[in-house]
Design a protein around this motif. Sequence first.
Motif, mmCIF file in Angstrom:
data_model
loop_
_atom_site.group_PDB
_atom_site.id
_atom_site.type_symbol
_atom_site.label_atom_id
_atom_site.label_comp_id
_atom_site.label_asym_id
_atom_site.label_seq_id
_atom_site.Cartn_x
_atom_site.Cartn_y
_atom_site.Cartn_z
ATOM 1 N N ARG A 143 0.828 -1.219 0.000
ATOM 2 C CA ARG A 143 0.000 0.000 0.000
ATOM 3 C C ARG A 143 0.860 1.267 0.000
ATOM 4 O O ARG A 143 0.406 2.329 -0.382
ATOM 5 N N CYS A 144 2.093 1.136 0.462
ATOM 6 C CA CYS A 144 2.975 2.310 0.563
ATOM 7 C C CYS A 144 3.349 2.768 -0.841
ATOM 8 O O CYS A 144 3.781 1.967 -1.664
ATOM 9 N N ILE A 145 3.175 4.071 -1.131
ATOM 10 C CA ILE A 145 3.458 4.556 -2.497
ATOM 11 C C ILE A 145 4.895 5.067 -2.629
ATOM 12 O O ILE A 145 5.249 5.693 -3.622
ATOM 13 N N GLN A 146 5.732 4.820 -1.608
ATOM 14 C CA GLN A 146 7.162 5.165 -1.665
ATOM 15 C C GLN A 146 7.362 6.638 -2.024
ATOM 16 O O GLN A 146 8.019 6.970 -3.026
ATOM 17 N N CYS A 147 6.815 7.494 -1.209
ATOM 18 C CA CYS A 147 6.918 8.939 -1.464
ATOM 19 C C CYS A 147 8.382 9.369 -1.608
ATOM 20 O O CYS A 147 9.243 8.884 -0.874
ATOM 21 N N LYS A 148 8.612 10.324 -2.519
ATOM 22 C CA LYS A 148 9.971 10.854 -2.708
ATOM 23 C C LYS A 148 10.420 11.615 -1.455
ATOM 24 O O LYS A 148 11.569 11.579 -1.055
ATOM 25 N N ASP A 149 9.450 12.374 -0.895
ATOM 26 C CA ASP A 149 9.768 13.153 0.305
ATOM 27 C C ASP A 149 8.863 12.597 1.426
ATOM 28 O O ASP A 149 7.809 13.156 1.701
ATOM 29 N N PRO A 150 9.259 11.470 2.016
ATOM 30 C CA PRO A 150 8.319 10.754 2.891
ATOM 31 C C PRO A 150 8.009 11.499 4.195
ATOM 32 O O PRO A 150 8.894 11.741 4.994
ATOM 33 N N ARG A 151 6.756 11.861 4.346
ATOM 34 C CA ARG A 151 6.352 12.617 5.540
ATOM 35 C C ARG A 151 6.376 11.724 6.776
ATOM 36 O O ARG A 151 6.620 12.175 7.872
ATOM 37 N N CYS A 152 6.116 10.415 6.569
ATOM 38 C CA CYS A 152 6.109 9.481 7.708
ATOM 39 C C CYS A 152 7.420 9.586 8.480
ATOM 40 O O CYS A 152 7.445 9.574 9.702
ATOM 41 N N ARG A 153 8.513 9.759 7.731
ATOM 42 C CA ARG A 153 9.833 9.766 8.355
ATOM 43 C C ARG A 153 10.017 10.987 9.254
ATOM 44 O O ARG A 153 10.669 10.917 10.289
ATOM 45 N N ILE A 159 11.584 4.748 6.868
ATOM 46 C CA ILE A 159 10.345 3.951 6.822
ATOM 47 C C ILE A 159 10.063 3.391 5.423
ATOM 48 O O ILE A 159 9.857 2.179 5.270
ATOM 49 N N PRO A 160 10.068 4.237 4.360
ATOM 50 C CA PRO A 160 9.775 3.643 3.038
ATOM 51 C C PRO A 160 10.758 2.525 2.678
ATOM 52 O O PRO A 160 10.354 1.524 2.074
ATOM 53 N N ALA A 161 12.024 2.658 3.097
ATOM 54 C CA ALA A 161 13.016 1.630 2.717
ATOM 55 C C ALA A 161 12.701 0.303 3.410
ATOM 56 O O ALA A 161 12.744 -0.755 2.767
ATOM 57 N N PHE A 162 12.337 0.336 4.691
ATOM 58 C CA PHE A 162 12.081 -0.956 5.349
ATOM 59 C C PHE A 162 10.769 -1.565 4.853
ATOM 60 O O PHE A 162 10.639 -2.778 4.701
ATOM 61 N N ILE A 163 9.810 -0.672 4.493
ATOM 62 C CA ILE A 163 8.529 -1.189 3.970
ATOM 63 C C ILE A 163 8.747 -1.825 2.584
ATOM 64 O O ILE A 163 8.165 -2.867 2.268
ATOM 65 N N LYS A 164 9.619 -1.208 1.788
ATOM 66 C CA LYS A 164 9.893 -1.749 0.445
ATOM 67 C C LYS A 164 10.483 -3.163 0.566
ATOM 68 O O LYS A 164 10.116 -4.076 -0.176
ATOM 69 N N LEU A 221 1.338 11.190 9.910
ATOM 70 C CA LEU A 221 1.760 12.050 8.799
ATOM 71 C C LEU A 221 1.705 11.345 7.440
ATOM 72 O O LEU A 221 1.904 11.994 6.406
ATOM 73 N N CYS A 222 1.475 10.038 7.421
ATOM 74 C CA CYS A 222 1.459 9.287 6.140
ATOM 75 C C CYS A 222 0.438 9.907 5.176
ATOM 76 O O CYS A 222 -0.717 10.134 5.557
ATOM 77 N N VAL A 223 0.864 10.160 3.929
ATOM 78 C CA VAL A 223 -0.013 10.839 2.958
ATOM 79 C C VAL A 223 -1.307 10.062 2.702
ATOM 80 O O VAL A 223 -2.341 10.660 2.421
ATOM 81 N N LEU A 224 -1.234 8.755 2.783
ATOM 82 C CA LEU A 224 -2.437 7.966 2.530
ATOM 83 C C LEU A 224 -3.547 8.313 3.513
ATOM 84 O O LEU A 224 -4.734 8.148 3.227
ATOM 85 N N GLY A 225 -3.148 8.781 4.674
ATOM 86 C CA GLY A 225 -4.113 9.095 5.730
ATOM 87 C C GLY A 225 -5.013 10.270 5.387
ATOM 88 O O GLY A 225 -6.032 10.476 6.029
ATOM 89 N N PRO A 273 -3.918 5.390 6.869
ATOM 90 C CA PRO A 273 -2.462 5.389 6.643
ATOM 91 C C PRO A 273 -1.908 3.971 6.581
ATOM 92 O O PRO A 273 -2.562 3.022 7.038
ATOM 93 N N VAL A 274 -0.700 3.847 6.043
ATOM 94 C CA VAL A 274 -0.025 2.543 6.055
ATOM 95 C C VAL A 274 0.176 2.131 7.520
ATOM 96 O O VAL A 274 0.505 2.968 8.368
ATOM 97 N N ALA A 275 -0.019 0.845 7.818
ATOM 98 C CA ALA A 275 0.107 0.351 9.196
ATOM 99 C C ALA A 275 1.591 0.158 9.528
ATOM 100 O O ALA A 275 2.096 -0.968 9.637
ATOM 101 N N ILE A 276 2.291 1.281 9.698
ATOM 102 C CA ILE A 276 3.756 1.241 9.850
ATOM 103 C C ILE A 276 4.147 0.465 11.116
ATOM 104 O O ILE A 276 5.076 -0.339 11.115
ATOM 105 N N GLY A 277 3.420 0.719 12.198
ATOM 106 C CA GLY A 277 3.736 0.043 13.468
ATOM 107 C C GLY A 277 3.575 -1.470 13.348
ATOM 108 O O GLY A 277 4.445 -2.239 13.792
HETATM 109 S S1 SF4 Z 1 4.399 5.162 4.692
HETATM 110 FE FE1 SF4 Z 1 2.975 6.732 3.888
HETATM 111 S S2 SF4 Z 1 4.139 8.691 3.905
HETATM 112 FE FE2 SF4 Z 1 5.621 7.003 4.216
HETATM 113 S S3 SF4 Z 1 6.442 6.619 2.146
HETATM 114 FE FE3 SF4 Z 1 4.727 5.161 2.477
HETATM 115 S S4 SF4 Z 1 2.892 6.212 1.685
HETATM 116 FE FE4 SF4 Z 1 4.509 7.780 1.871
#
Ligand code: SF4
Length: 474
Positions: free
Chosen positions: A51-61, A70-75, A112-116, A121-125
């Motif tokens: 689901r993560c769209i791998q933002c260029k400027d990741p707000r989650c971070r 965060i995007p790197a470990f999710i990838k 802060l995840c843009v999907l939110g 948002p992506v379930a980062i936790g």
């Molecule tokens: S977790 Fe959300 S904000 Fe972070 S890179 Fe993925 S889509 Fe973007």
Amino acid sequence: MAEETKAPEAPKKEKIPRQQMPEQPADVRRHNFDEVPLGYTPEQAMKEASRCIQCKDPRCRQGCPVEVDIPAFIKCIKEGDFEGAIRKLWEKNALPAVCGRVCPQEVQCEGLCVLGKKDQPVAIGNLEKFAADYQRNHGRDVLPPKAAPTGKKVAVVGSGPSGLTVAGDLILKGHDVTIFEALHAPGGVLIYGIPEFRLPKAIVASECRYLERLGVNFEVNAVIGRSETVDELLERFDVVFLGVGAGLPMFLKVPGEHYIGVYSSNEYLTRSNLMKAYDFPNYDTPLVRGKRVATFGGGNVAMDSARTALRMGAEKSYIIYRRGREELPARKEEIHHAEQEGVEFMLLSAPVRFTGTDDGFLTGVECRRMELGEPDASGRRRPIEIKGSEFMVEIDTAVISIGSSANPLLTKSTPGLALNKWGNIVADPKTGKTMKPRVWAGGDIVTGAATVILAAGAGRVASNSIHDFLTFGW
Ligand code: SF4
Ligand SMILES: Cc1cc2nc3c(=O)[nH]c(=O)nc-3n(C[C@H](O)[C@H](O)[C@H](O)COP(=O)(O)OP(=O)(O)OC[C@H]3O[C@@H](n4cnc5c(N)ncnc54)[C@H](O)[C@@H]3O)c2cc1C
């Protein structure tokens, strides 16, 4: 004229919903201490990661206090490279299995995840928990490379997230590290405060074992300030890090707090968790198995106490909180879990006095209703008493969970430390250096009661500064 043919519409990309974390059903788990979330399967984790769209400027971070990539470990998870995912996490966070479980994600990375903005948002936790658990259960048991011994000795006082982080960082840099812990087991609040159903003790123990295998010495039952002073440690060690937390409970200061059955949450949770009162009759640690328990406060500690009361056999477990639902400081997930399990919330209510029997046993609490006024210095709306609105609640156990402050035991016996008006140690936020030469500090003892990730982050800042000092002498 030839009929115009429309290009066939590209099939719409199916939207993947946020993968729900499987959990123990509420009516089952309210009677046991097993962990509530059951964890993602690898397939669920990979689906959620996609689901993560791998933002260029990741707000989650930007929302992560220790700036995990965060995007790197999710990838990595998306691609099934679970070892790569844990390596990415470890670069910035020494305790991912803990943080994946207890960080307030909804106000940090996920907040802060843009999907939110339009969706969930992506379930980062949940993904962080997955990567750490996968590594623990299936990963290769390899230790990271260690620098050659430097001959420098570091004493770490306190084994909470700040102390464990300092120890983990400095042992890899070749220094000799000893952790001194007042209690009989290491882990700090992670082991004595946060209950088993949120953070299994085996996970904290495995983090400590990992440090031991790297060569960290643990000295438990060592109360620095009593068994040995900081100045005495400075004679044996090159530097000392103080990560002693903020373990002194606060009380309500209303009449009747002396009745038998009134606990601080520290005592209540420590007896249950660390001293295993919950595992009766295997352990005979005394703890009142109240039938009607009221917990005062609205933070994570309060939720943990109210949910522990249910598991200890309470028929009624109330949260009594003087502000409203919006102002509850606990993580949303914990509030939701508490409600599902049957904890009853008495909001906008404040205790006035406790009542008890002639021989000293708690029987009830008188409360007063509150309304909310303008925001105060904390930014939350100030609770105002409604005169004449008193009401009684029958209880046999009360748990006070309104915060904790610095314990003066160590600081009072350490000349040269500067303290602020709350008794917290003054330390430079950029380095963790205190006003006392060769002494660093971090975590709750500096900031006041805060969070695991902030304590771990302070540990990382201090370990970098300590390493510079031990290497270059500044
Ligand atoms: S977790 Fe959300 S904000 Fe972070 S890179 Fe993925 S889509 Fe973007
Ligand atoms: C019940 C509860 C639930 C919580 N839930 C969450 C949550 O969900 N999410 C979150 O992010 N945060 C949570 N927190 C807060 C979080 O646990 C703390 O912010 C964090 O543990 C602070 O870490 P620390 O390293 O500063 O110290 P601590 O974890 O407090 O550890 C300090 C250690 O130092 C030892 N010590 C103290 N004095 C001495 C001495 N003189 N000599 C030797 N050892 C000493 C103590 O015994 C303790 O083991 C919770 C706290 C509690 C109490």
